[in-house]
Design an enzyme around this catalytic site. Structure first.
Site, PDB file in Angstrom:
ATOM      1  CG  HIS A  77      40.827  40.414  36.651  1.00 17.80           C
ATOM      2  ND1 HIS A  77      39.903  41.435  36.747  1.00 17.80           N
ATOM      3  CD2 HIS A  77      40.347  39.570  35.703  1.00 17.80           C
ATOM      4  CE1 HIS A  77      38.906  41.216  35.909  1.00 17.80           C
ATOM      5  NE2 HIS A  77      39.145  40.094  35.263  1.00 17.80           N
ATOM      6  CE1 TYR A  87      32.779  39.752  25.558  1.00 20.13           C
ATOM      7  CE2 TYR A  87      34.406  39.868  27.305  1.00 20.13           C
ATOM      8  CZ  TYR A  87      33.546  39.127  26.516  1.00 20.13           C
ATOM      9  OH  TYR A  87      33.453  37.776  26.700  1.00 20.13           O
ATOM     10  NE  ARG A 121      28.356  42.299  31.707  1.00 19.06           N
ATOM     11  CZ  ARG A 121      28.889  41.116  32.024  1.00 19.06           C
ATOM     12  NH1 ARG A 121      28.168  40.012  31.961  1.00 19.06           N
ATOM     13  NH2 ARG A 121      30.136  41.027  32.426  1.00 19.06           N
TER      14      ARG A 121
END
Length: 701
Positions: free
Chosen positions: A449, A482, A578
Site C-alpha cells: 500500500h 483526494y 475522516r
C-alpha cells in the site's frame, strides 16, 4: 476462515462488540461517517448539483459497505454457538443495529431527495418526473425512444417458470411486474422480473424542453410507462423496483502461491455469484409479493431491507445538468508551482532541495513530468515504482512503458488485491509486462500500500537516486478529488532507505532495517509507540507534550489503548479522522485530553500526518498508513519524515486551517451525532477553500 490472508474470527472479535464503552464498533463508526456524507447532501451551503453528487457518494458507499463489510458479518451467522462464544462474536446483534441505523438514514435520505432537492430543482426549472406526470407533448417522444433504444435490450423472467433459473446480478436494477390475463380467475396474478438495461441506456432520459422547462425521467419510469409493449398479452397491474447486493469479498480456497493472476481471476468470477447480503425493495410493495420474492430468491428476513421507489442513487454521478442551470462548485483550477516549473529538469530541482505538492490543490503534472523525464533521460538507468490504483487512461503507465522501450530497467510492484480494482490492475500489469517492464506482485497476505517511486541516474562516476514519496496513489484522476501530499527528494537518508524497501519487495531481503522511514509490518507500529511513549514521559516530567494525528481511520486497539494511556498521563492529543474512529474521545476517566474532529467536504481528505511535540524538537511524518490493524500489521506501508523546516511549516499551516474549520468539521464523540464544530471567532472557516487560497498565494510569491 481465511479472507485475504488473515483470520476473520480474530479480526471480527476485535471489531464486532457493540456495547463496549471504550471502543466504538467499527461498522457503527463507519455508518456515522457515511451520515456525514449525507449531511453534505442536506447542507444548503453546497450548490444544488453538488448535493446530488453527495447523494450519489452516500449510495455508492452504502453499496460497498453491504457488499464487503455486512456480507462478512453475515457469514459469521453460520458459525456454531460454541465458536461465537469462543471469539466473543454476536453478529445478530450487530446486524440488527446496522439495519436500524441504515433504515433511519434511508428515511432521511428520502426526505432530503424528495422534499428538498427535487423542490429546489423545480425552482431552477428542472423537473424529474414520473410516468404519471408526463406532458402530452412528451408522449410520442417517450414511446419512440422506448421502442428504439430500450425495448431491444430488455430481458425478463416469469416467477414460477421452472425452465429458467432466476439469478439477480449484484447491484443491477430490476422491476418486478404484477400482471394478469383477461380470462384469469379473480386474485390470480402472474409476476415477471425485468432487468433494466442500465449498461446500454442512460439511467436518466432527457425529454423535450417545454416553455423553458427541462424534463427528465428515470429509465425505470420510462419502462414502467411502456410495459404494455413488453407484455402485450397481459394487463399490467403494477410494478416495483428491486435490487440485490451480493457478497463481494474474495475468498480463496487455495494459497496464493501459484499463478496469482489466474487465482485472482477465478476469485473475481466467484464474486459475481456471491451470497446475498442485502435485498432492497420498494417499501410500498404488498406483503404477498415481498414474500413471493423472498421464497423464490431464497432470501432470509434479515436480508430484506425496505427502500424507496428508486435504487442505485450512485447513478446521480451522471445526472444531466441541462444548459448548466443547476449550480455547481466554483472551479478551483489546480495550482502550478512556478518555482518548480522554472527548472529545465526535475532532477536539477531535486538536487537543490525537497519539494512538496498538495493535491488536489496543486497540479499532479509534476509527477507525470518526473516519470516522463526519467523515461527519456539517457542518464537514467532504472525506475522502481509501487502501483495500487491507476487511472483508466494512465499517463503513469504510459511513461513506464516508454521508459522500458527506451531500454531503462523498469520494475513495477503492482498490487493485484486493491479492492474492486483487481481486474483493472491485472490489465495494467499485463500491459506493462508486454512492454518489457518487470512486474512483481506482493507477498501472499501482505498488500503493498506504500506509494513510492525511485529513479536511479548515472551522474559522472556515481549513481544518484531521486525519490517520490506520497500519501496517495499514482492516479492523475483521483489526484483531482483526494487531498494528499507528495514529496520529491534526493536526500540520501530517504532514497537509500527507499532502495531497501524496494529490495524487500524484490525479495532480495526478508525484512527492512531503516532509521528514517517507518515501514510496516516491520518498524512502523513499534516506532509510533516509541514516539507516544516519549510524549508520555515528557508529560510525566511536567514538560509540554502533544500529539496531532490526521488520517482516514483509527481502529487498531493497541494504538487506541496507547493514546488512552497518553491522555491519562496528560498528553494533549488532537485527532482529525475522516472516516472510522473506534476511539472514544473526551471521556473523563480515560480520554479527557483527546479531542477528535472529522472533515467531510468538497474534496475527500486522504493524507495522513503524524506530529509529535518531542520536547520542542518536533517530529513530523507523512504516511500511506491509517492506524488500522491491517495497515500496521498486514500491509507494506511507509511513513516518511519531513525534514525541511519550510515544508513542516506549510503542513502545519494547512492543519491549523482544518482545526479552525467551522463549516465542514464535525465533533467526534461517543454519541456519534456529527455535530458541526462551532467557530471560536464567529467567522465561518471552510478549511479546503482556505488551504487553496493559502497555497495559491504562496505560489505567486
Amino acid at each position: 476462515m481465511d479472507i485475504l490472508g488473515f483470520d476473520i474470527f480474530k479480526f471480527f472479535s476485535d471489531t464486532i462488540r457493540v456495547k463496549e464503552k471504550k471502543y466504538i464498533n467499527r461498522e457503527i463508526s463507519w455508518l456515522a461517517f457515511n451520515h456525514r456524507v449525507l449531511q453534505e447532501a442536506k447542507d444548503h451551503r453546497n450548490p444544488l448539483y453538488e448535493r446530488l453528487k453527495f447523494l450519489a457518494i452516500y449510495s455508492s458507499n452504502s453499496d460497498e459497505f453491504f457488499r464487503v463489510r455486512v456480507a462478512s458479518v453475515r457469514s459469521l451467522m453460520r458459525l456454531k454457538k460454541k465458536t461465537k462464544k469462543k471469539y466473543d462474536i454476536d453478529p445478530d446483534v450487530l446486524l440488527d443495529e446496522i439495519n436500524r441505523i441504515v433504515t433511519k438514514q434511508q428515511e432521511e435520505y428520502g426526505n432530503i431527495f424528495r422534499n428538498e432537492i427535487l423542490k429546489e430543482m423545480r425552482d431552477h426549472k428542472v423537473f424529474l418526473i414520473s410516468e404519471k406526470e408526463t406532458k402530452p407533448d412528451h408522449e410520442q417522444f417517450i414511446s419512440t425512444y422506448f421502442k428504439e433504444h430500450i425495448l431491444p435490450h430488455l430481458n425478463y423472467t416469469f416467477l414460477g417458470d421452472t425452465r429458467k433459473e432466476i439469478f439477480l446480478q449484484s447491484k443491477q436494477l430490476y422491476l418486478v411486474v404484477q400482471l394478469r390475463q383477461s380470462n384469469d380467475p379473480p386474485q390470480k396474478y402472474h409476476y415477471a422480473i425485468i432487468e433494466l438495461p442500465t449498461h446500454s441506456v442512460s439511467r436518466f432520459i432527457e425529454l423535450p424542453k417545454i416553455e423553458n422547462k427541462f424534463y427528465i425521467m428515470f429509465l425505470d419510469d420510462v419502462v414502467r410507462k411502456n410495459l404494455h409493449y413488453v407484455f402485450p398479452q397481459f394487463d399490467v397491474i403494477t410494478s416495483y423496483s428491486i435490487k440485490l447486493t451480493r457478497d463481494a469479498e474474495l475468498y480463496f480456497e487455495e494459497e496464493l502461491n501459484g499463478d496469482i493472476v489466474q487465482i485472482l481471476r477465478n476469485a473475481i468470477k466467484k464474486r459475481k455469484t456471491g451470497a446475498p447480503s442485502r435485498f432492497l425493495y420498494d417499501a410500498t410493495m404488498p406483503p404477498e409479493i415481498k414474500n413471493l420474492l423472498r421464497k423464490s430468491l431464497q432470501l432470509s428476513e434479515k436480508e430484506m431491507i425496505p427502500g424507496a421507489r428508486y435504487h442505485n442513487f450512485s447513478d446521480f454521478f451522471n445526472f444531466p445538468n441541462p444548459e448548466g442551470v443547476l449550480p455547481v462548485f466554483e472551479p478551483l483550477p489546480p495550482i502550478v508551482v512556478p518555482q518548480l516549473s522554472a527548472y529545465q529538469s526535475m532532477f536539477t530541482a531535486l538536487r537543490e532541495k525537497d519539494w512538496i505538492l498538495h493535491y488536489p490543490y496543486h497540479s499532479f503534472d509534476p509527477v507525470i513530468r518526473f516519470l516522463e523525464e526519467a523515461a527519456h533521460d539517457p542518464k537514467v538507468l532504472q525506475i522502481r515504482i509501487t502501483l495500487y490504483r491507476l487511472a483508466s487512461q494512465s499517463k503513469v503507465v504510459n511513461a513506464l512503458i516508454t521508459a522500458a522501450k527506451n531500454k531503462k530497467r523498469v520494475t513495477a510492484y503492482v498490487e493485484l488485491m486493491a479492492r474492486f480494482d483487481e481486474e483493472s490492475n491485472i490489465y495494467w500489469a499485463e500491459e506493462l509486462k508486454n512492454a518489457g517492464v518487470k512486474v512483481l506482485y506482493s507477498y501472499p497476505g501482505l498488500k503493498v500500500h506504500a506509494k513510492l517511486c525511485l529513479v536511479t541516474r548515472s551522474e559522472g562516476n556515481v549513481k544518484r537516486r531521486y525519490g517520490y514519496l506520497s500519501t496517495g496513489n499514482f492516479n492523475e484522476k483521483t489526484a483531482q478529488l483526494y487531498t494528499d501530499h507528495g514529496i520529491f527528494t534526493s536526500d540520501l537518508r530517504l532514497t537509500n532507505e527507499m532502495y531497501e524497501v524496494f529490495r524487500f519487495l524484490n525479495k532480495k531481503i526478508t525484512t527492512t532495517k531503516t532509521s528514517h522511514l517507518l515501514v510496516a509490518p516491520f518498524s512502523l507500529r513499534k516506532r509510533l509507540i516509541d514516539f507516544i511513549d516519549q510524549e508520555i514521559h515528557n508529560a510525566q516530567q511536567n514538560l509540554p507534550a502533544s500529539i496531532t494525528i490526521k488520517m482516514n481511520s483509527l481502529e487498531d486497539r493497541e494504538m487506541i489503548d496507547k493514546l488512552y494511556e497518553a491522555s491519562k498521563a496528560g498528553v494533549s492529543i488532537t485527532l482529525l479522522i475522516r472516516g472510522i474512529c473506534c476511539l472514544v474521545p473526551g471521556e473523563k476517566s480515560f480520554s479527557k485530553n483527546i479531542s477528535a474532529f472529522s472533515i467531510v467536504g468538497r474534496f475527500l481528505e486522504h493524507g495522513r500526518v503524524y506530529i509529535f511535540h518531542n520536547g520542542g524538537n518536533e517530529i513530523m511524518y507523512l504516511s500511506s498508513a491509517d492506524w488500522m490493524k491491517r495497515n500496521l500489521s498486514k500491509r507494506v506501508e511507509v511513513a516518511f519524515p519531513v525534514y525541511d523546516e519550510s515544508i513542516k511549516r506549510e503542513i502545519k499551516d494547512m492543519l491549523n486551517f482544518q482545526l479552525m474549520d467551522s463549516v465542514k468539521a464535525r465533533v467526534l464523540d461517543k454519541n456519534l451525532k456529527n455535530v458541526y464544530k462551532q467557530s471560536e471567532s464567529g467567522k465561518p472557516i471552510e478549511s479546503q477553500l482556505e488551504i487553496y487560497h493559502y497555497l495559491k498565494a504562496k505560489s505567486s510569491t
